[in-house]
Every structure is written in C-alpha cells, then in structure tokens.
Design a protein around this motif. Structure first.
Motif, PDB file in Angstrom:
ATOM      1  N   LYS A  45      -9.730  35.344  -9.548  1.00 35.37           N
ATOM      2  CA  LYS A  45      -9.841  34.960  -8.421  1.00 35.37           C
ATOM      3  C   LYS A  45      -9.091  33.764  -7.902  1.00 35.37           C
ATOM      4  O   LYS A  45      -8.936  33.439  -6.587  1.00 35.37           O
ATOM      5  CB  LYS A  45     -11.109  34.969  -7.779  1.00 35.37           C
ATOM      6  N   SER A  46      -8.338  32.936  -8.788  1.00 38.13           N
ATOM      7  CA  SER A  46      -7.887  31.790  -8.413  1.00 38.13           C
ATOM      8  C   SER A  46      -6.476  31.822  -9.271  1.00 38.13           C
ATOM      9  O   SER A  46      -5.766  32.402  -9.028  1.00 38.13           O
ATOM     10  CB  SER A  46      -8.972  30.373  -8.785  1.00 38.13           C
ATOM     11  N   ASP A 188      -5.367  35.715  -8.110  1.00 37.10           N
ATOM     12  CA  ASP A 188      -4.846  36.311  -6.881  1.00 37.10           C
ATOM     13  C   ASP A 188      -4.921  35.001  -5.693  1.00 37.10           C
ATOM     14  O   ASP A 188      -4.581  35.007  -4.707  1.00 37.10           O
ATOM     15  CB  ASP A 188      -5.400  37.530  -6.319  1.00 37.10           C
ATOM     16  N   HIS A 189      -5.371  33.783  -6.168  1.00 40.89           N
ATOM     17  CA  HIS A 189      -5.541  32.761  -5.480  1.00 40.89           C
ATOM     18  C   HIS A 189      -6.492  32.989  -4.221  1.00 40.89           C
ATOM     19  O   HIS A 189      -6.072  32.176  -3.038  1.00 40.89           O
ATOM     20  CB  HIS A 189      -4.163  32.229  -5.028  1.00 40.89           C
ATOM     21  N   SER A 190      -7.320  33.885  -4.465  1.00 40.88           N
ATOM     22  CA  SER A 190      -8.165  34.157  -2.977  1.00 40.88           C
ATOM     23  C   SER A 190      -9.295  32.944  -3.017  1.00 40.88           C
ATOM     24  O   SER A 190      -9.850  32.900  -1.897  1.00 40.88           O
ATOM     25  CB  SER A 190      -8.823  35.502  -3.355  1.00 40.88           C
ATOM     26  N   LEU A 191      -9.803  32.359  -4.154  1.00 40.50           N
ATOM     27  CA  LEU A 191     -10.533  31.295  -4.196  1.00 40.50           C
ATOM     28  C   LEU A 191     -10.032  29.790  -4.147  1.00 40.50           C
ATOM     29  O   LEU A 191      -9.189  29.784  -5.202  1.00 40.50           O
ATOM     30  CB  LEU A 191     -11.679  31.420  -5.241  1.00 40.50           C
ATOM     31  N   THR A 192     -10.378  28.855  -3.656  1.00 35.70           N
ATOM     32  CA  THR A 192      -9.970  27.352  -3.719  1.00 35.70           C
ATOM     33  C   THR A 192     -10.605  26.704  -4.955  1.00 35.70           C
ATOM     34  O   THR A 192     -11.779  27.273  -5.453  1.00 35.70           O
ATOM     35  CB  THR A 192     -10.072  26.574  -2.531  1.00 35.70           C
ATOM     36  N   ARG A 398     -14.196  26.187   2.214  1.00 34.15           N
ATOM     37  CA  ARG A 398     -12.975  26.261   1.674  1.00 34.15           C
ATOM     38  C   ARG A 398     -12.685  24.865   0.930  1.00 34.15           C
ATOM     39  O   ARG A 398     -11.841  24.912   0.060  1.00 34.15           O
ATOM     40  CB  ARG A 398     -11.835  26.742   2.353  1.00 34.15           C
TER      41      ARG A 398
END
Length: 437
Positions: A45-46, A188-192, A398
C-alpha cells in the motif's frame, strides 16, 4: 519460582524470570505471522522505502514506549491493572483496565481463529472443530501463567525464524529455476509515511501498554529493558520487515502481491507448495499465532482477575471459554477493524501512566499524599482522546500519525497537571478547587 500470578499484590523480590527467559517471553509476543502479514500489507500500500522507514522508526518508538512502561512494572512489581488503580482511582481504573483487557481478549480470539482457518483450509477439516481444539489448548498453556508464556515462546521463536528462512529460500530458488525474474513496482502509494507509521504503532499499542504484566517479573532495570528490546525492535521489526521483503521478492519474480492474507506471505506461500512444506507451515502457524494468543489471554486474564477479584486460574478459564466460543463461531471476523480505535484510545492511557510514574504523581497517590478523585489523569485522557479523534476524522490523518498525536496531547496535559499544585483536584458546587500538597 512459584506459579502464583499475584493479581492483587506485589511479586516478591526473590521471584522473577532470568533476563533470557523474560526476553523469550517478549520475543514470542510480536514475532508472529500476523505482524509479517501486516508488513506485507504496508509494502503493497505504499512503497518499499516508505514501509521500511516507517517500520524502523515505529519499532524504535515502541521500544521506548514499552520500555518505559515495563520499567514501571519492574519498579512497582505490580501488574498494569494494579498500577492503573493507583493512578486512576478505585472506580476510574475499572474502565481503563477493563478496556485493555477486553481489547486483548479480542486479539486472543483473532489469533486463535487465524491458525484454525489455515489448518481447516489446508486439510479440509471443519473450522469450528479446529478453532475449538486450538482454543482449549491455548487456554491450558495460559493457565500456566508466565511460565507457560516462556515455554510456548521457546518453540515459537526459532520455528518461525526457520520458516521465514525456508520461505525466502524456496522463493529465491523458484526464481532461479524458471525464467529470468523481472521487477514489478511494489506498492500503490495509497498510504503515506505518516499513515504507515500510525499503523505500525497501533498494531501493538494495546499489548505494549500492558508491559507491566510481564516486566514485574524482571530481576533488574537492565533485565527489564533488555527483555523489551527482544520484542521491540527485534522480534517486531524482523517479523514486519520480513513481510516487506517477501512482498518485494514476489514482485521481482512477477508473482502476485495483492493477497497478503492468502498466498503472498511466508506461511501462505509454503502452504501453496504442498507436501511437507504445507505441513510444516501449518504447524508453525499454530504454535506461532498460539504464542501471541496465549500472551493476549494472559494479559486479559490478569486484568479481569483484578477487576472481578477472582483467582487467576478461574478467570483464565472463564474469559478463555468466551474467547474460544467467539473464535469457533466466526464472530471474530467483526473484530478486525480495531487498529483505528486502538490508535486513538490506547496511547493516551500509556502516556498518562508514564508521566504519572516518572513525575512522582503515582508515588504521591500510592503514599496517600493525594486523595479524592483522580481528576488529573482523566482530564489528560480526555485531552488525548479528543485530539486523536479530531486528527483521525480529518484530512490531517494523512500527515499526522494519530497514535503519536493522542499520546503527546495526553502526556503534555498530564505533565502540566502533575507538576502544578492543582494536579489533584476535587469538585465543589461552585468551582474546581485545588486539593494538593
């Protein structure tokens, strides 16, 4: 060493665990497949850099957080619930200790259900039967108290370490035996970074806050800190980074990384290979998650023993039975969305306990110098909870890790209230009157 768990009193100075034994107790708590899967999720997710950085920093923060709480347990030689009673009062501690005891009972059910699900799926056995048998076995281990925690950790830690090495070796061999591996972007870089860090901290915030339950058995301050180090950053960090690394290797070999709860983790991957690898993986999953399950039940039983003034063995049997029923019926699936709640509610509790202890507030309360309602701790908790909720349900989530925000807010409030003359207060009909020193 006797098997008495001292749910209502201090541990004798002559009783305790060696540094190695207590270190193994701690290592067997977070060094589990669930934490490895969590690392896989964070990586997917990142990005690799973001996940590794957040895990590394988060593990060090947890070392300090759990270490401070563990030292309090060593110094007081009391469980978390007993310490909470001195800080939050005879009535207030019922909520604090009850909340944490309930949360870790939920983790007992989840960590009982996970290996049962793996076993049932792998060998076609009814899930409810496996969950019941495993749950009963875990309750029996927990009934042995701190000794039981040491025994199961002694098996869990080396077995899980061996499984990780085997899984990485088999995955590497698969890549070398086939076509040339190719790199696929991981995450997928959806989480910081801040969100990953919050997840790292929240994943063990409740159990980490209950550190006094284990470290009251430490023989020295040094032993207390070394034993915590075995869990944070070592056991916790290695387990979570193994998930990141395994996800990266899967991507490099062009294999799917979208299902970390199924095949995209070391145990799931070995189960998929079948044969002796599957048998070994399922066995390790049972012992490994069982180690965490028993630790959580131990924390829960200690807390509820204090709350209901029952013997440890009786309480273990009762709450363990409840946990087994929840696991066997599948109700545990509704308990999975807890990290968000834990990140808001639990860190302020730890903050108040830490500041109250190191500021002298706990000593003044226990000596009787401070009397009446424990208003300062509750005002501090409220401050932490409100700040955490504001961040959690706003765009700031975020950029600001919720557990850190709620912890810092509660710690600052408690620091101010514990240092001023009005740190302990009582309510009158007209105003808040200072009642200290």
């Amino acid at each position: 060493m006797s098997h008495k768990e001292y749910t209502a009193g201090q541990i004798s100075e002559h009783e305790g665990l060696s540094t190695f034994k207590l270190g193994m107790v701690w290592a067997g708590f977070p060094f589990i497949i669930a934490i490895t899967i969590t690392g896989s999720v964070f990586a997917s997710k990142s990005s690799l850099l973001t996940a590794v950085s957040a895990i590394g920093i988060g593990s060090l923060i947890m070392f300090v957080y759990v270490g401070l709480l563990g030292e309090i347990g060593w110094r007081e030689r009391r469980s978390f619930s007993q310490i909470a009673q001195m800080i939050f009062g005879d009535v207030g501690y019922l909520f604090v200790a009850g909340l944490l005891s309930f949360l870790v009972l939920g983790w007992f059910t989840i960590n009982t259900a996970m290996p049962a699900e793996i076993f049932a799926t792998s060998f076609g056995v009814p899930y409810y039967l496996v969950a019941t048998i495993l749950g009963i076995a875990f309750v029996l281990v927990t009934a042995r108290g701190i000794i039981g925690m040491n025994v199961i950790s002694n098996f869990s830690v080396p077995l899980f370490f061996a499984l990780i090495l085997i899984a990485f070796a088999m995955l590497a061999d698969r890549g070398n035996a086939g076509a040339h591996p190719h790199y696929t972007t991981v995450g997928d870089h959806s989480l910081t970074f801040q969100e990953i860090l919050a997840g790292v901290l929240a994943s063990f915030a409740d159990s980490g806050t209950l550190a006094p339950d284990f470290n009251r058995w430490a023989t020295s301050r040094r032993a207390s800190w070394i034993s915590v180090f075995a869990a944070f950053p070592l056991g916790f960090g290695i387990a979570m980074l193994a998930g990141v690394g395994f996800t990266a290797m899967l991507a490099m070999h062009g294999l799917g990384i979208a299902d970390p709860f199924q095949s995209a983790n070391p145990i799931g991957y070995l189960v998929g290979l079948g044969g002796v690898f599957a048998v070994f993986a399922v066995l390790v999953a049972i012992i490994n998650q069982g180690s965490n399950a028993t630790h959580c039940l131990y924390n829960s039983a200690l807390g509820f023993s204090k709350l209901f003034r029952q013997r440890y063995l009786v309480t273990t049997a009762i709450v363990g039975t409840i946990g087994v029923i929840i696991a066997a019926t599948g109700v545990w699936a509704f308990l999975l969305d807890w990290l968000e709640i834990i990140g808001v509610l639990v860190p302020p509790i730890g903050a108040v306990v830490i500041v109250a202890s190191y500021s002298g507030y706990l000593a003044r309360r226990s000596s009787g110098e401070l009397s009446g309602m424990a208003v300062a701790p509750w005002l501090s908790l409220g401050t932490g909870w409100v700040c955490g909720l504001i961040v959690n349900y706003s765009a700031a989530v975020r950029y600001l890790p919720v557990p850190i925000v709620s912890f810092v807010a509660a710690a600052m409030a408690m620091g101010v209230l514990a240092s001023v003359k009005g740190g302990q207060r009582r309510l009158t009909t007209s105003t808040l009157i200072l009642d200290e020193e």
